[in-house]
Design a protein around this motif. Structure first.
Motif, mmCIF file in Angstrom:
data_model
loop_
_atom_site.group_PDB
_atom_site.id
_atom_site.type_symbol
_atom_site.label_atom_id
_atom_site.label_comp_id
_atom_site.label_asym_id
_atom_site.label_seq_id
_atom_site.Cartn_x
_atom_site.Cartn_y
_atom_site.Cartn_z
ATOM 1 N N ILE A 134 0.612 52.034 -11.210
ATOM 2 C CA ILE A 134 0.597 51.959 -9.754
ATOM 3 C C ILE A 134 -0.151 53.171 -9.212
ATOM 4 N N TYR A 167 4.285 38.351 -7.187
ATOM 5 C CA TYR A 167 4.364 39.795 -7.039
ATOM 6 C C TYR A 167 4.301 40.159 -5.556
ATOM 7 N N TYR A 168 5.219 41.026 -5.149
ATOM 8 C CA TYR A 168 5.317 41.451 -3.760
ATOM 9 C C TYR A 168 5.136 42.958 -3.670
ATOM 10 N N CYS A 169 4.394 43.396 -2.667
ATOM 11 C CA CYS A 169 4.401 44.823 -2.386
ATOM 12 C C CYS A 169 5.334 45.076 -1.210
ATOM 13 N N GLU A 178 -1.096 41.225 0.148
ATOM 14 C CA GLU A 178 -1.433 41.360 -1.265
ATOM 15 C C GLU A 178 -2.636 40.478 -1.616
ATOM 16 N N LEU A 184 -1.848 47.848 -8.187
ATOM 17 C CA LEU A 184 -1.085 47.713 -9.424
ATOM 18 C C LEU A 184 -2.042 47.196 -10.488
ATOM 19 N N CYS A 217 -2.741 45.834 -2.318
ATOM 20 C CA CYS A 217 -1.884 45.590 -1.152
ATOM 21 C C CYS A 217 -2.436 46.443 -0.009
ATOM 22 N N TRP A 255 6.147 47.765 -5.914
ATOM 23 C CA TRP A 255 5.827 46.398 -6.335
ATOM 24 C C TRP A 255 7.085 45.800 -6.965
ATOM 25 N N ARG A 262 8.685 41.748 -8.342
ATOM 26 C CA ARG A 262 8.251 40.414 -8.747
ATOM 27 C C ARG A 262 9.456 39.487 -8.847
#
Length: 125
Positions: A70, A94-96, A6, A81, A22, A36, A38
């Protein structure tokens, strides 16, 4: 194997915008749903948005609907995002994530097979 990286996080004032990216490596990106999620301090990881394998279907948490978008570019192995109208409560890591088993996308974190390391988004009031 899919590796996810990311980028695009940072500090922004309330009402501002950020675009997270990402980048994925691996042959299965175009067959995978992307999501995504969070996680704010002291809170559980929560769903933010997801897109199916083709990009034709998107899903959003109620808290971000109408503000976040997205999208994905399968030619570039990248999911985005776009976050507009940011609020202090959007502050989180924030994670993908990529889901091979559920290419139609899912709201559930346990259905995603691969995760990035996360990027911090901080929204000041």
């Amino acid at each position: 194997q899919v590796q996810l990286v990311e980028s695009g996080g940072g500090l922004v004032q309330a009402g501002g915008s950020l675009r997270l990216s990402c980048a994925a490596s691996g042959r299965t990106f175009s067959d995978s749903a992307m999501g995504w999620f969070r996680q704010a301090p002291g809170k559980e990881r929560e769903f933010v948005a997801a897109v199916n394998w083709s990009g034709g279907s998107t899903y959003y948490a109620d808290s971000v609907k109408g503000r976040f978008t997205i999208s994905r570019d399968n030619a570039k192995n990248t999911v985005y995002l776009q976050m507009n109208g940011l609020k202090p409560e959007d502050t989180a890591v924030y994670y993908c994530a990529a889901s091979i088993a559920y290419p139609g996308a899912s709201y559930y974190a346990h259905r995603y097979d691969y995760w990035g390391q996360g990027t911090q988004v901080t929204v000041s009031s």
